[in-house]
Design an enzyme around this catalytic site. Structure first.
Site, mmCIF file in Angstrom:
data_model
loop_
_atom_site.group_PDB
_atom_site.id
_atom_site.type_symbol
_atom_site.label_atom_id
_atom_site.label_comp_id
_atom_site.label_asym_id
_atom_site.label_seq_id
_atom_site.Cartn_x
_atom_site.Cartn_y
_atom_site.Cartn_z
ATOM 1 N N VAL A 184 39.316 51.296 37.031
ATOM 2 C CA VAL A 184 37.860 51.281 37.162
ATOM 3 C C VAL A 184 37.455 51.794 38.540
ATOM 4 O O VAL A 184 36.510 52.588 38.677
ATOM 5 C CB VAL A 184 37.311 49.856 36.950
ATOM 6 C CG1 VAL A 184 35.789 49.827 37.123
ATOM 7 C CG2 VAL A 184 37.709 49.337 35.577
ATOM 8 N N GLU A 185 38.183 51.364 39.556
ATOM 9 C CA GLU A 185 37.807 51.696 40.922
ATOM 10 C C GLU A 185 38.093 53.142 41.280
ATOM 11 O O GLU A 185 37.304 53.787 41.980
ATOM 12 C CB GLU A 185 38.546 50.771 41.897
ATOM 13 C CG GLU A 185 38.059 49.329 41.884
ATOM 14 C CD GLU A 185 36.717 49.169 42.583
ATOM 15 O OE1 GLU A 185 36.149 50.164 43.050
ATOM 16 O OE2 GLU A 185 36.234 48.035 42.665
ATOM 17 N N SER A 186 39.232 53.664 40.846
ATOM 18 C CA SER A 186 39.671 54.961 41.395
ATOM 19 C C SER A 186 40.463 55.839 40.441
ATOM 20 O O SER A 186 40.915 56.907 40.838
ATOM 21 C CB SER A 186 40.565 54.692 42.616
ATOM 22 O OG SER A 186 41.748 54.001 42.206
ATOM 23 N N PHE A 219 30.583 45.955 35.762
ATOM 24 C CA PHE A 219 31.925 46.019 36.322
ATOM 25 C C PHE A 219 32.955 45.276 35.475
ATOM 26 O O PHE A 219 34.045 45.780 35.197
ATOM 27 C CB PHE A 219 31.911 45.467 37.749
ATOM 28 C CG PHE A 219 33.130 45.827 38.542
ATOM 29 C CD1 PHE A 219 33.339 47.126 38.988
ATOM 30 C CD2 PHE A 219 34.066 44.857 38.854
ATOM 31 C CE1 PHE A 219 34.463 47.458 39.709
ATOM 32 C CE2 PHE A 219 35.195 45.176 39.594
ATOM 33 C CZ PHE A 219 35.397 46.489 40.019
#
Length: 760
Positions: A189-191, A294
């Protein structure tokens, strides 16, 4: 930090796995039983969101995107085909297409909200999406909440492949902390498991830590940025996630807090109770689309990544990156270490991604005490276990900078610091005319750096290197988008050997300077360079290039060349020979200055702006010695306290600041200089902080033009920078040095750089 032992564990985990496992087990068995049984519930309220993100990750590539409702993600109006290229023209075409689509569906929704019947099949389809929710109020609200989301299928697939290198180790670390191992899928999700990921606002690494949060758990400075190290950053993420869970009690809230912050989620929980109620009703400050989605994104990413072959077909994951770790007992040159171990620098960096560019380029050493990882299947382990004493230094290389003042020239600055002009130009990516501006902070390359990259220069359009009176802030003017600053492209370089002793310049460096001076076509600098070279020689012969100068540039006569210098220049006929055997200087590639370069010299990406020096030092009546500084962008009292190794409260007392009172840009502050930290060290730390911010950003992004924003009532620079421009404040300051950013007035114009990600 709440648990001091966590920091200790992070610094020395390699020798304390058993302790970590025990502490993790204690934490695990102290968790609520419900968390163990069902750590990641999929609530009915978020099932449409999870389905939406699964489609984004596994169905739609980056050449497609969805126009959808910001709050009800099951309301998807259209699939758009977009360009997946890096140029600014494609970005504008995509933006125009997305805006046109948004306006089209906004008009449809407002038409339907007014009670009109659908006019065609498209409007019938849009109305059908709402079903029994199609009230006029709901349709009007939807008209203002149309959002575009690009597909990520291809990038997610690449991330799954990359994750093979560290996924097993990440899961093991999470288990050591007593955490569910499925949290290992959060970096998707982040990167997208991009180890070089760096956001426009400064989040770095696969876990996307911002600098302020990351410094609570990791080393982040000019030499190391452990956010970029997948292993060290996973230890930090595990600590943060565990603290979030301890404070919030369940994983939906703890994971959301990873994005939104634990304090904000505690406030949301106190107002609305459980996670579903928060998602339905909470509208706290900065609880926007990213925070609201998120946890749903995590659930979708976990599903797709754990079942990757179902969604993408057979995949060949990167092999697990196994390593052996040693602790360095001294400061070490990375290049020397690589040569000793028989591996290249790139391999060492691949296993130690927290090492920053200054270490890779030889500007800094790998620090003492660093846990260096080496390929486990290489014969390097034996060599690394007993490094020779000659390779180990007891001190780090120091950084030096000089703040340009009116009347300075690059030539004078180089001479004053005992370095060659060519080295100074290369270290700061100065253009072919060595143009500098008052207020720039030039990096002074170390005289003992292992290599100097000689910046190319050219005589085309050459002129004097006198510092400009002020940055050409008024240029470029209209139209709204200006040409990209040509300084974004680094000049061509060639390697030059030579390591002058401190305060001296070698004969070869002086000869290089003479060539550069010739390209700059300034007779005074040519003469001074000739005299400098002559003084650097000790074998009884001098430069004869002046003979060529005299023949080719008779207009130099009467231009201020000192007779003694001219005589020295003409004293020999051995033009470029460096010895009696006829060896010659290395060839020098000259960079041709672009026509727009003087107008954009103020935005040289290699040069930091701002007043980073201590302005004044005083001895107070009580015997204390203090210095006075001006607050620069991206600085806090916490930064100053860190650089001075004192508590923040001491700075507040010294300046009479009550707790909670913020500092403002350009405010004059006192700092203590009698607490063991020298003024020079404070200034060095301050410079390195700003330099690292800019180096990291420009390594990931390039400026592809400049647009103009006119300030509206109610605007403030922090909101504009973070939300409107999505750019760091220092970059806005760099392009607007004449504006007082914290005192904007309606009608002020802000030059906003158009930023594009660099291709990797």
């Amino acid at each position: 930090m709440k648990f001091a032992w966590c920091t200790h564990f992070l610094r020395s985990w390699s020798g304390a796995v058993g302790v970590a496992a025990l502490l993790g087990a204690l934490f695990f068995f102290s968790c609520p039983t419900g968390v163990q049984a069902e750590p990641f519930p999929v609530y009915d309220e978020i099932k449409p969101k999870v389905a939406f993100w699964k489609d984004i990750y596994s169905r739609y590539p980056s050449t497609q995107g969805l126009l959808h409702d910001r709050f009800d993600l099951d309301l998807v109006y259209a699939v758009l085909e977009v360009e997946n290229t890096w140029d600014n023209a494609a970005r504008r075409r995509n933006r125009n297409q997305i805006n046109a689509g948004r306006e089209e569906y906004r008009a449809i929704l407002l038409h339907l909200a007014a009670g009109h019947a659908p006019r065609n099949a498209k409007e019938e389809r849009v109305l059908a999406l709402f079903g029994d929710r199609a009230s006029p109020e709901r349709l009007r609200r939807a008209a203002d909440n149309i959002r575009f989301q690009r597909g990520l299928k291809d990038r997610f697939r690449e991330g799954v492949i990359r994750s093979g290198a560290y996924l097993a180790q990440i899961k093991e670390i999470l288990r050591q902390y007593g955490l569910p191992e499925d949290l290992a899928y959060l970096p998707h999700v982040e990167s997208s498991f991009n180890y070089e990921a760096y956001s426009r606002l400064g989040a770095a690494g696969i876990w996307q830590f911002m600098r302020a949060t990351g410094r609570q758990y990791m080393t982040i400075d000019y030499v190391l940025d452990e956010r970029r190290d997948p292993i060290r950053a996973t230890h930090a993420a595990a600590q943060l996630l565990r603290e979030n869970h301890q404070r919030l009690g369940n994983w939906p809230l703890a994971i959301t807090a990873y994005n939104h912050g634990a304090t904000g989620m505690i406030r949301a929980r106190n107002q609305h109770g459980d996670y579903p109620s928060i998602i339905r009703h909470y509208s706290g400050n900065r609880f926007g689309f990213a925070s609201r989605n998120f946890y749903s994104e995590f659930l979708a990413a976990r599903e797709v990544a754990k079942n990757a072959e179902r969604y993408f077909g057979p995949l060949d994951l990167e092999p697990q990156r196994r390593s052996h770790e040693i602790v360095l007992s001294g400061y070490v040159s990375l290049a020397e270490l690589a040569a000793h171990l028989g591996v290249d620098v790139a391999t060492l960096h691949r296993y130690n991604q927290g090492l920053r560019e200054p270490v890779l380029q030889g500007e800094k050493y790998v620090p003492k005490g660093y846990h260096l990882r080496l390929p486990a299947d290489q014969p390097t382990v034996r060599l690394a276990s007993a490094l020779p004493d000659t390779m180990l230094r007891q001190a780090q290389r120091r950084s030096a900078f000089y703040t340009v003042r009116r009347g300075d020239t690059a030539w004078e600055i180089a001479r004053r610091h005992g370095v060659s002009l060519s080295a100074l130009m290369a270290a700061n990516q100065l253009n072919s005319r060595a143009t500098i501006y008052a207020g720039q902070n030039l990096r002074i390359p170390g005289v003992d750096e292992p290599a100097v990259m000689l910046a190319a220069a050219s005589g085309a359009g050459a002129g004097k290197t006198r510092v400009a009176e002020a940055p050409p802030a008024q240029e470029p003017t209209a139209p709204a988008t200006a040409a990209a600053p040509p300084v974004e492209a680094a000049p061509e370089v060639v390697a030059v050997a030579g390591e002058p002793a401190p305060g001296q310049v070698t004969e070869q460096a002086a000869a290089e300077d003479y060539q550069v001076a010739g390209a700059l076509a300034d007779p005074r600098e040519v003469a001074a360079a000739g005299a400098r070279l002559a003084s650097a020689r000790d074998n009884g012969w001098s430069l004869a290039m002046a003979e060529r100068v005299a023949e080719s540039r008779p207009d130099y006569v009467g231009e201020g060349v000192a007779p003694e210098a001219a005589g020295e220049l003409l004293s020999s006929r051995r033009a470029l020979s460096l010895s009696g055997n006829g060896s010659r200087l290395p060839a020098m590639t000259m960079a041709v200055a672009g026509a727009g370069e003087p107008a954009t010299g103020a935005v040289n990406p290699a040069v930091v702006w701002g007043n980073l020096s201590v302005e004044e030092v005083r001895d107070l009546a009580d015997g204390r010695r203090v210095g006075y500084i001006r607050v620069e962008v991206e600085e806090t009292l916490g930064h100053y306290a860190d650089w001075l190794s004192i508590p923040t409260q001491e700075l507040r007392r010294l300046n009479g600041f009550p707790f909670g009172r913020p500092i403002r840009l350009e405010q004059r502050l006192m700092i203590p200089l009698d607490r063991g930290v020298e003024q020079a060290f404070f200034e060095e730390q301050r410079y390195e902080y700003h330099k690292s911010l800019e180096e990291d950003f420009y390594a990931a992004y390039r400026v592809d033009g400049v647009e103009t924003y006119r300030v509206r009532p109610g605007d403030n620079i922090w909101q504009l920078s973070h939300d409107e421009f999505e750019l760091p404040l220092w970059l806005i300051r760099k392009y607007n040095p004449e504006l007082v950013l914290d005192r904007l007035r309606p009608g002020d114009e802000i030059r906003v750089p158009v930023v594009l990600a660099r291709q990797r």
